[in-house]
Scaffold this active site. Sequence first.
Site, PDB file in Angstrom:
ATOM      1  N   HIS A 200      13.459  17.802   7.039  1.00  0.00           N
ATOM      2  CA  HIS A 200      14.078  17.484   8.211  1.00  0.00           C
ATOM      3  C   HIS A 200      13.273  18.001   9.124  1.00  0.00           C
ATOM      4  O   HIS A 200      13.032  19.051   9.501  1.00  0.00           O
ATOM      5  CB  HIS A 200      15.478  18.009   8.387  1.00  0.00           C
ATOM      6  CG  HIS A 200      16.221  17.445   9.607  1.00  0.00           C
ATOM      7  ND1 HIS A 200      16.976  16.551   9.574  1.00  0.00           N
ATOM      8  CD2 HIS A 200      16.280  18.391  10.731  1.00  0.00           C
ATOM      9  CE1 HIS A 200      17.563  16.530  10.839  1.00  0.00           C
ATOM     10  NE2 HIS A 200      16.985  17.532  11.591  1.00  0.00           N
ATOM     11  N   CYS A 201      12.678  17.017  10.122  1.00  0.00           N
ATOM     12  CA  CYS A 201      11.852  17.302  10.980  1.00  0.00           C
ATOM     13  C   CYS A 201      12.686  17.167  12.538  1.00  0.00           C
ATOM     14  O   CYS A 201      12.805  16.075  13.038  1.00  0.00           O
ATOM     15  CB  CYS A 201      10.518  16.562  11.220  1.00  0.00           C
ATOM     16  SG  CYS A 201       9.422  16.775  12.567  1.00  0.00           S
ATOM     17  N   PRO A 202      12.967  18.494  13.273  1.00  0.00           N
ATOM     18  CA  PRO A 202      13.473  18.345  14.513  1.00  0.00           C
ATOM     19  C   PRO A 202      12.662  17.753  15.494  1.00  0.00           C
ATOM     20  O   PRO A 202      13.071  17.246  16.448  1.00  0.00           O
ATOM     21  CB  PRO A 202      13.810  19.872  14.700  1.00  0.00           C
ATOM     22  CG  PRO A 202      13.096  20.693  13.857  1.00  0.00           C
ATOM     23  CD  PRO A 202      12.450  19.653  12.730  1.00  0.00           C
TER      24      PRO A 202
END
Length: 480
Positions: A200-202
């Site tokens: 999960h890449c913010p």
Amino acid sequence: MTPGGGSGPMKDCEYSQISTHSSSSPMESPHKKKKAAPKRKWEVFPGRNKFFCNGRIMMARQTGVFYLTLVLILVTSGLFFAFDCPYLSEKITPAIPAIGGILFFFVMGTLMRTSFSDPGVLPRATPDEAADLERQIGNTEDIANGSSSGGYRPPPRTKEVIINGQTVKLKYCFTCKIFRPPRASHCSLCDNCVERFDHHCPWVGNCVGKRNYRFFYMFILSLSFLTVFIFAFVITHVILRSQQAGFLNALKDSPASVLEAVVCFFSVWSIVGLSGFHTYLISSNQTTNEDIKGSWSNKRGKENYNPYSYGNIFTNCCAALCGPISPSLIDRRGFIQPDTPQPAAPSNGITMYGATQSQSNMAAATPLLQSEPSITSEELPLPGKTTIGAPCATLTLGQPTPPSSMPNLTSETGLTDMIPLKEEHEGHQFLTPEEAPSPPGMLPAGSPITHSHTMHVLSLASQDSLHEDSVRGLVKLSSV
């Protein structure tokens, strides 16, 4: 009308005239109720996601860091095109702003494609599918353990499958109620199971999975080139100006170049390092999740290897970047189908899983699938009618069994029809089983004579209107 010509009572029954200008079509009636517009699936999506443009854009709920990414790229690129490119295109070549523009639009395009798309979310199981899966798992465990208890058992957390000779464990997701396929994982931030989950890449405001990984890789790779490109030509701009008017005067003439150089200097290391790491992952056909966990590390054993690798760097890169994009499985813009009412199945203390509507309708339409009321030996059968639930003693020898398609009698109908029958025979005196045994040949020798046998014989005698001589013969036989 009344005799006097007045309209008297007719005024109460007077009808209002229909206006010719009013709408005659029921579709144009002003009192017609508007039907509620059907909802789309993204409006009731169970995960923690945000949707825009009627479900066309899908993002994670935490998008603050994504807006920071946009600001950094837009501000840095805007300052470069506004303060550095005019001088560089004049002193060096006009190709510099053209190349910078191509890189900028490519970075923004891949960023939007990564952030606004479905990363490969797996749909959750419906309640019927989840209950059926748990029932199947419970039955399998009971058979394996040799027990048949119907108590609830939590499903096992893993299953094992073999992929290219390597044993791969499939984990059960208690949130989505499914066994996750290989390389899938549940994202705790988005609360979804993602196929070929990478991380999960913010910074992009979304998960990175099977459907958007190639765009994420092209984004960080192109951003690396853009950052290096801006940083290199900003330094070139400062050096050329400092040669003409000195270093301090060059900084005063182009103060934006200092800000650009600082931002690019601190970001280029992380961006370039991230691009190199994902280049290694693509060449070995791994995901970030698998590399962090060490799923295919040699430390776990000599026989542990990556079953998804093609054994060739070029083939692995082509499979990750050039393969077809699988369609979205959640159909977020589709309409929700209204639930059809299903009749409640008879429970009888047993929970039924996975019963379809057709099976319930079949059970309701078939009389034999429901509980049949039976007539006890103390009740009298109706004359001229055959009952499915009646005891076998009411049928004489040689009489065929009634077919299953004959209508059954409910308990209420049987009681209402039996009451007048009992009142009808109150004034008559019937013979007891001891006084009137069955004639020879009616029953086999040694068979017990019950009250229902005698009552049935007498009812048949009354229906067939036996002669009085036959009745007297029965009385004589009873006295012998």
